[in-house]
Design an enzyme around this catalytic site. Structure first.
Site, PDB file in Angstrom:
ATOM      1  N   LYS A   1      18.143 -22.575  31.251  1.00  0.00           N
ATOM      2  CA  LYS A   1      18.980 -23.572  30.583  1.00  0.00           C
ATOM      3  C   LYS A   1      19.820 -22.944  29.473  1.00  0.00           C
ATOM      4  CE  LYS A   1      15.685 -27.297  31.519  1.00  0.00           C
ATOM      5  NZ  LYS A   1      14.705 -28.224  30.910  1.00  0.00           N
TER       6      LYS A   1
ATOM      7  N   ALA B   1      14.901 -25.530  26.248  1.00  0.00           N
ATOM      8  CA  ALA B   1      13.475 -25.863  26.221  1.00  0.00           C
ATOM      9  C   ALA B   1      13.080 -26.577  27.506  1.00  0.00           C
ATOM     10  CB  ALA B   1      13.154 -26.737  25.008  1.00  0.00           C
ATOM     11  N   ASP B   2      11.800 -26.476  27.837  1.00  0.00           N
ATOM     12  CA  ASP B   2      11.268 -27.188  28.978  1.00  0.00           C
ATOM     13  C   ASP B   2       9.797 -27.492  28.718  1.00  0.00           C
ATOM     14  OD1 ASP B   2      12.156 -27.964  31.840  1.00  0.00           O
ATOM     15  OD2 ASP B   2      10.111 -27.208  32.085  1.00  0.00           O
ATOM     16  N   THR B   3       9.333 -28.631  29.221  1.00  0.00           N
ATOM     17  CA  THR B   3       7.955 -29.066  29.016  1.00  0.00           C
ATOM     18  C   THR B   3       7.334 -29.464  30.345  1.00  0.00           C
ATOM     19  OG1 THR B   3       8.505 -29.894  26.806  1.00  0.00           O
ATOM     20  CG2 THR B   3       6.483 -30.752  27.798  1.00  0.00           C
TER      21      THR B   3
END
Length: 186
Positions: A52, A68-70
């Protein structure tokens, strides 16, 4: 100071980054997320965060870009956002009365350097009745969130306890982000 770009359209991440009281812009990444399903959860979130950030950084040469990624993990299985109401209900049943892990990966990139890191937090749910699940589904909240719940919203009533960084569960480990960003301004 270089401009800071948040490569996410998430209102939760936007709100958390605002806590740092530094100017930033939002330019959501449109990258098609590619991940090796056999990877460890921490590698998955860091890889996606980096994809990203790089996607946005290509067009922002003189900026510092944060991606960011979760993901939510239970029994070694990565749970993303639910596909539909039935999927969300099944996920909530699976999390009911149990402890799961939430991994949030962050990538910060500039022309000069890049860094990635992740935070892991354990979240334990109360036992949920079918009425609890139905009532929560009716809020509409579960449908755009990894693991089918949002700890910052109505999903807070599902959570018995957490061990780790609360803000990481919301979507951005802001204390760690602040420290990492300082390194980009030296």
């Amino acid at each position: 100071m270089k401009p800071i770009i948040l490569a996410s359209g998430s209102p939760r991440r936007n709100e958390l980054l605002s806590l740092l009281d530094i100017p930033f812009e939002v330019c959501a990444s449109k990258v098609e997320e590619v991940v090796d399903e056999t990877s460890l959860p921490e590698d998955i979130v860091m890889s996606l965060a980096l994809q990203k950030a790089h996607d946005v950084a290509r067009n922002m040469k003189d900026a510092i870009v944060l991606g960011a990624d979760t993901v939510v993990v239970i029994d070694g299985q990565v749970l993303g956002k639910p596909e539909n109401r039935q999927d969300a209900a099944a996920t909530l049943r699976r999390l009911s009365g149990r402890t799961h892990e939430v991994f949030t990966g962050v990538a910060i990139v500039s022309r000069e350097k890049a860094t990635t890191f992740y935070e892991r937090t354990e979240v334990t749910f109360y036992e949920l009745t079918e009425e609890d699940i139905t009532a929560y589904l009716q809020t509409g909240e579960p449908f755009d969130k990894a693991g089918s719940y949002g700890i910052k919203g109505r999903g807070a009533v599902l959570v018995r306890k957490i061990a780790g960084d609360y803000y990481s569960v919301v979507g951005l480990p802001i204390a760690r982000v602040a420290r990492e960003l300082q390194r980009f301004f030296i």
